[in-house]
Design a protein around this motif. Structure first.
Motif, PDB file in Angstrom:
ATOM      1  N   CYS A  44      17.539 -29.604 -35.629  1.00 47.26           N
ATOM      2  CA  CYS A  44      16.186 -30.047 -35.280  1.00 47.26           C
ATOM      3  C   CYS A  44      15.103 -29.141 -35.863  1.00 47.26           C
ATOM      4  O   CYS A  44      14.886 -28.028 -35.374  1.00 47.26           O
ATOM      5  CB  CYS A  44      16.055 -30.112 -33.763  1.00 47.26           C
ATOM      6  SG  CYS A  44      14.440 -30.681 -33.245  1.00 47.26           S
ATOM      7  N   HIS A  53      21.533 -27.055 -31.285  1.00 48.49           N
ATOM      8  CA  HIS A  53      20.383 -27.941 -31.455  1.00 48.49           C
ATOM      9  C   HIS A  53      19.496 -27.493 -32.618  1.00 48.49           C
ATOM     10  O   HIS A  53      19.025 -28.308 -33.402  1.00 48.49           O
ATOM     11  CB  HIS A  53      19.579 -28.010 -30.162  1.00 48.49           C
ATOM     12  CG  HIS A  53      18.397 -28.922 -30.270  1.00 48.49           C
ATOM     13  ND1 HIS A  53      18.494 -30.282 -30.098  1.00 48.49           N
ATOM     14  CD2 HIS A  53      17.108 -28.666 -30.591  1.00 48.49           C
ATOM     15  CE1 HIS A  53      17.309 -30.826 -30.300  1.00 48.49           C
ATOM     16  NE2 HIS A  53      16.446 -29.868 -30.590  1.00 48.49           N
ATOM     17  N   HIS A 104      15.412 -32.121 -27.142  1.00 40.72           N
ATOM     18  CA  HIS A 104      14.755 -30.887 -27.563  1.00 40.72           C
ATOM     19  C   HIS A 104      15.002 -29.768 -26.558  1.00 40.72           C
ATOM     20  O   HIS A 104      15.134 -30.017 -25.369  1.00 40.72           O
ATOM     21  CB  HIS A 104      13.258 -31.130 -27.733  1.00 40.72           C
ATOM     22  CG  HIS A 104      12.943 -32.011 -28.898  1.00 40.72           C
ATOM     23  ND1 HIS A 104      13.472 -31.784 -30.146  1.00 40.72           N
ATOM     24  CD2 HIS A 104      12.175 -33.110 -28.994  1.00 40.72           C
ATOM     25  CE1 HIS A 104      13.032 -32.717 -30.970  1.00 40.72           C
ATOM     26  NE2 HIS A 104      12.244 -33.542 -30.302  1.00 40.72           N
ATOM     27  N   VAL A 105      15.048 -28.554 -27.067  1.00 38.55           N
ATOM     28  CA  VAL A 105      15.339 -27.389 -26.223  1.00 38.55           C
ATOM     29  C   VAL A 105      14.106 -26.501 -26.063  1.00 38.55           C
ATOM     30  O   VAL A 105      14.227 -25.323 -25.743  1.00 38.55           O
ATOM     31  CB  VAL A 105      16.521 -26.563 -26.792  1.00 38.55           C
ATOM     32  CG1 VAL A 105      17.811 -27.360 -26.726  1.00 38.55           C
ATOM     33  CG2 VAL A 105      16.240 -26.136 -28.228  1.00 38.55           C
ATOM     34  N   CYS A 151      12.313 -28.021 -33.189  1.00 34.94           N
ATOM     35  CA  CYS A 151      12.630 -26.892 -32.316  1.00 34.94           C
ATOM     36  C   CYS A 151      12.787 -25.594 -33.116  1.00 34.94           C
ATOM     37  O   CYS A 151      12.489 -24.514 -32.609  1.00 34.94           O
ATOM     38  CB  CYS A 151      13.878 -27.181 -31.484  1.00 34.94           C
ATOM     39  SG  CYS A 151      13.542 -28.366 -30.163  1.00 34.94           S
TER      40      CYS A 151
HETATM   41 ZN   LIG Z   1      14.504 -30.291 -30.977  1.00 32.85          ZN
END
Ligand SMILES: [Zn+2]
Length: 258
Positions: A43, A39, A15-16, A46
């Motif tokens: 995702c 990402h 995760h960012v 996120c």
């Molecule tokens: Zn993520």
């Protein structure tokens, strides 16, 4: 140099979260932007957090009275943020890692995220007087300017739309905070969202709020004691007049870890 291989999926699933506020402010390096965007495509968690980060950045921009055209101001602010980030990196590299570790238990990304937000505030507040007509914006600005300010992530639960998420901004030793939401459902007119602060696992009723288009909402939360006395913030849909104990499903929940 990273290449697309069998490990790339794993890398992209890191995760960012910690980069998203700086991303929303346009304050990341190009390679970091590429990493975040790759990402985000994969995702939904996120993506939801990115939407909240955008809402916060927008709130900050809107809370400063715009005398110059918005685009011009934004460019100026971002230029200052970039310059400040470069300066921060130079300072960080000059400081011995041991002394940093002793004074800053936070992850560097978290510290940088806060630095970005505060730098942006300083830039705006230095140029223009604070717009005190919006109490939420005024409190948000005040809180983010505090060195001990926390920006807690509040996640959507299985009972919320997939893109629901929120941030809770507050100082652990103070009683006031601001909850900023995105992606919540619009409720029927006889319903409202209610904030709960959990102390020893027991939910204490707090503010009621409604959301606008996109499920966006922002609400001042006044805790009966210091925020650090509470472990969790949660949100449920309730009758419009509020409830003494939750009756609806929890749609947002986040730990208030220091
Ligand atoms: Zn993520």
């Amino acid at each position: 140099m990273r290449t697309k291989d069998s490990n790339s999926m794993m890398n992209e699933l890191h995760h960012v979260t910690d980069l998203l506020d700086a991303y929303a402010l346009g304050a990341l390096e190009a390679y970091e932007v590429a990493q975040v965007e790759a990402h985000l495509e994969l995702c939904p968690v996120c993506r939801a957090q990115a939407e909240v980060a955008r809402a916060i950045a927008q709130q900050l921009l809107l809370s400063a009275p715009l005398v110059a055209p918005p685009a011009g101001l934004k460019a100026k602010v971002l230029a200052r943020v970039h310059a400040a980030a470069a300066q921060d990196r130079a300072v960080a590299e000059a400081v011995a890692p041991t002394s940093v570790a002793a004074n800053a238990p936070d992850k560097p990304e978290v510290t940088r995220r806060r630095t970005m937000l505060r730098r942006m505030l300083d830039t705006m507040l230095g140029a223009e007087p604070l717009n005190t007509e919006d109490p939420v914006a005024a409190l948000l600005l005040k809180l983010l300017a505090e060195p001990a300010c926390e920006v807690w992530s509040v996640a959507g639960t299985k009972d919320a739309p997939k893109n629901a998420a929120a941030r809770f901004v507050g100082v652990p030793n103070d009683r006031e905070g601001v909850l900023i939401t995105a992606g919540l459902r619009n409720l029927a007119p006889d319903q409202a969202y209610q904030v709960w602060l959990l102390h020893d696992g027991k939910p204490e009723p707090n503010a009621l709020f409604r959301v606008e288009r996109g499920g966006r909402g922002h609400q001042i939360v006044q805790a009966p004691t210091r925020l650090r006395d509470f472990e969790v913030v949660a949100v449920t849909p309730e009758p419009a007049s509020g409830s003494p104990a939750p009756t609806g499903p929890i749609v947002l929940m986040g730990a208030l870890t220091a």
